[in-house]
Design an enzyme around this catalytic site. Structure first.
Site, mmCIF file in Angstrom:
data_model
loop_
_atom_site.group_PDB
_atom_site.id
_atom_site.type_symbol
_atom_site.label_atom_id
_atom_site.label_comp_id
_atom_site.label_asym_id
_atom_site.label_seq_id
_atom_site.Cartn_x
_atom_site.Cartn_y
_atom_site.Cartn_z
ATOM 1 C CB THR A 1 -10.286 -7.803 8.166
ATOM 2 O OG1 THR A 1 -9.457 -7.010 7.215
ATOM 3 C CG2 THR A 1 -10.070 -9.459 7.802
ATOM 4 N N PRO B 1 -23.075 -7.269 -13.481
ATOM 5 C CG PRO B 1 -24.320 -9.251 -13.145
ATOM 6 C CD PRO B 1 -24.543 -7.801 -13.103
ATOM 7 C CG ASN B 2 -22.301 -5.957 -19.834
ATOM 8 O OD1 ASN B 2 -21.870 -6.913 -20.559
ATOM 9 N ND2 ASN B 2 -22.391 -4.755 -20.057
ATOM 10 C CB THR B 3 -19.831 -3.139 -15.723
ATOM 11 O OG1 THR B 3 -20.973 -2.698 -16.026
ATOM 12 C CG2 THR B 3 -18.330 -2.337 -15.253
ATOM 13 C CE LYS C 1 -3.614 -6.453 -0.140
ATOM 14 N NZ LYS C 1 -4.359 -5.222 -0.517
ATOM 15 N NE ARG D 1 -2.081 -0.649 8.511
ATOM 16 C CZ ARG D 1 -3.343 -0.198 8.677
ATOM 17 N NH1 ARG D 1 -3.715 0.840 8.993
ATOM 18 N NH2 ARG D 1 -4.307 -1.238 8.523
ATOM 19 C CD GLN E 1 -7.180 -5.053 8.920
ATOM 20 O OE1 GLN E 1 -8.547 -5.120 8.937
ATOM 21 N NE2 GLN E 1 -6.612 -5.161 7.588
ATOM 22 C CG ASP F 1 -1.825 -1.260 1.182
ATOM 23 O OD1 ASP F 1 -2.479 -1.544 0.018
ATOM 24 O OD2 ASP F 1 -2.155 -1.905 2.143
ATOM 25 C CG ASP G 1 -7.180 -6.124 -2.516
ATOM 26 O OD1 ASP G 1 -8.182 -6.338 -2.878
ATOM 27 O OD2 ASP G 1 -6.875 -5.550 -1.321
ATOM 28 C CG HIS H 1 -19.852 -4.491 -5.345
ATOM 29 N ND1 HIS H 1 -19.938 -4.237 -3.885
ATOM 30 C CD2 HIS H 1 -20.938 -4.845 -6.077
ATOM 31 C CE1 HIS H 1 -21.209 -4.475 -3.743
ATOM 32 N NE2 HIS H 1 -21.888 -5.184 -4.834
ATOM 33 C CG ASP H 2 -20.201 -1.725 -11.804
ATOM 34 O OD1 ASP H 2 -21.400 -1.619 -12.073
ATOM 35 O OD2 ASP H 2 -19.428 -0.788 -11.812
ATOM 36 N NE ARG I 1 -2.057 -4.282 12.188
ATOM 37 C CZ ARG I 1 -2.462 -4.417 11.112
ATOM 38 N NH1 ARG I 1 -2.162 -5.382 10.325
ATOM 39 N NH2 ARG I 1 -3.196 -3.584 10.507
ATOM 40 C CE LYS J 1 -10.783 -5.231 -0.513
ATOM 41 N NZ LYS J 1 -9.185 -4.780 -0.462
HETATM 42 O O1 C5P Z 1 -1.692 -3.006 6.845
HETATM 43 P P1 C5P Z 1 -2.485 -4.272 6.990
HETATM 44 O O2 C5P Z 1 -1.919 -5.283 7.356
HETATM 45 O O3 C5P Z 1 -3.860 -3.849 7.689
HETATM 46 O O4 C5P Z 1 -2.996 -4.337 5.318
HETATM 47 C C1 C5P Z 1 -4.065 -5.086 4.986
HETATM 48 C C2 C5P Z 1 -4.311 -5.303 3.476
HETATM 49 O O5 C5P Z 1 -5.409 -6.199 3.191
HETATM 50 C C3 C5P Z 1 -4.814 -3.849 3.061
HETATM 51 O O6 C5P Z 1 -4.028 -3.725 1.889
HETATM 52 C C4 C5P Z 1 -6.275 -4.067 2.718
HETATM 53 O O7 C5P Z 1 -6.872 -3.338 1.677
HETATM 54 C C5 C5P Z 1 -6.241 -5.532 2.535
HETATM 55 N N1 C5P Z 1 -7.648 -6.213 2.908
HETATM 56 C C6 C5P Z 1 -8.290 -6.134 4.145
HETATM 57 N N2 C5P Z 1 -9.595 -6.777 4.543
HETATM 58 C C7 C5P Z 1 -9.896 -7.340 3.274
HETATM 59 C C8 C5P Z 1 -9.777 -7.425 2.236
HETATM 60 C C9 C5P Z 1 -8.202 -6.748 2.153
HETATM 61 O O8 C5P Z 1 -7.616 -5.602 4.979
HETATM 62 N N3 C5P Z 1 -11.055 -8.089 3.500
#
Ligand code: C5P
Length: 228
Positions: free
Chosen positions: A119, A65-67, A31, A208, A187, A9, A58, A62-63, A178, A60
């Site tokens: 999460t 189906p066609n798009t 990722k 992180r 989180q 990130d 990643d 969400h739209d 973590r 994600k």
């Molecule tokens: O920094 P951290 O370990 O919290 O990063 C988690 C990564 O996982 C972030 O890039 C976040 O967008 C991604 N993510 C998430 N929960 C989800 C899907 C993806 O935290 N359900």
């Protein structure tokens, strides 16, 4: 197949390549999420693939189906190992996404996984903001069953939900990791790498705890050691 995926990130590719410098020779699984993708575009993903990195893209989706089908066809061209969408888009949308990937030569091997609940979403958010009154575990299970029915390979979920995902025969890609000594930040449903291993996560996604560590390579290797 089990591995640690680093959530990159960062706000630019310069920052990413600076971060990756000490990782030379370690070939970490990366990722790439919205922040970098919307800044640098698909060119960065192509470059990283050419450099030999395994990529979880990643975005994600969400739209309708066609798009989603058409967008996935373009993602498929990039030949990434894993990509994803929100299960909340429904079974038809997930089926369309798979069709889109399969329509591109490089996308046939891309594993498609669904986000069940982020999460960062707690039971309280589920009930008070999203008006979903079922327990989190039931929601996650239903969304995962939908993903399976649509022919997806797995789901993104909290490590705490990995056992239930494994029971369905799906792979579990789990952020919310973590070290015991770390700050949870935003989180909510978190686990340490060794606890995620115990719970059966297929891949752990760590952001992180690695990217903001004083020594990111050391933190990555510690994660690998605890998880593998
Ligand atoms: O920094 P951290 O370990 O919290 O990063 C988690 C990564 O996982 C972030 O890039 C976040 O967008 C991604 N993510 C998430 N929960 C989800 C899907 C993806 O935290 N359900």
């Amino acid at each position: 197949m089990k591995d640690v995926i680093i959530a990159c990130d960062f706000s630019s590719q310069e920052e990413l390549f600076e971060f990756l410098r000490p990782f030379e020779g370690y070939d970490p699984y990366l990722k790439i999420g919205m922040e970098l993708f919307y800044k640098e575009g698909p060119g960065l993903v192509k470059k990283l693939k050419e450099m030999g990195f395994k990529i979880f893209l990643d975005l994600k989706l969400h739209d309708i189906p066609n798009t989603v089908e058409k967008a996935m066809r373009n993602i498929g061209e990039l030949g990434v190992e894993i990509t994803n969408l929100h299960a909340a888009g429904g079974i038809k949308m997930m089926e369309a996404a798979r069709r889109g990937l399969d329509a591109s030569e490089n996308g046939k091997k891309t594993r498609l996984i669904a986000v069940t609940q982020l999460t960062s979403t707690s039971q309280e958010i589920l009930e008070k903001e999203l008006l979903i009154e079922k327990p989190m575990s039931e929601v996650v299970k239903k969304y995962a069953q939908n993903a399976k029915q649509a022919g997806l390979d797995g789901v993104v979920c909290s490590p705490l939900e990995a056992p239930l995902i494994n029971e369905l025969g799906l792979i579990s890609v789990t952020p919310g990791i973590r070290f015991a000594s770390d700050d949870a930040n935003d989180q909510k449903r978190i686990a340490t790498p060794s606890y995620a291993k115990e719970l059966g996560s297929t891949y752990i996604v760590v952001g992180r705890s690695i990217t903001e560590a004083t020594n990111p390579l050391e933190a990555y290797l510690r994660c690998k050691k605890e998880f593998n």
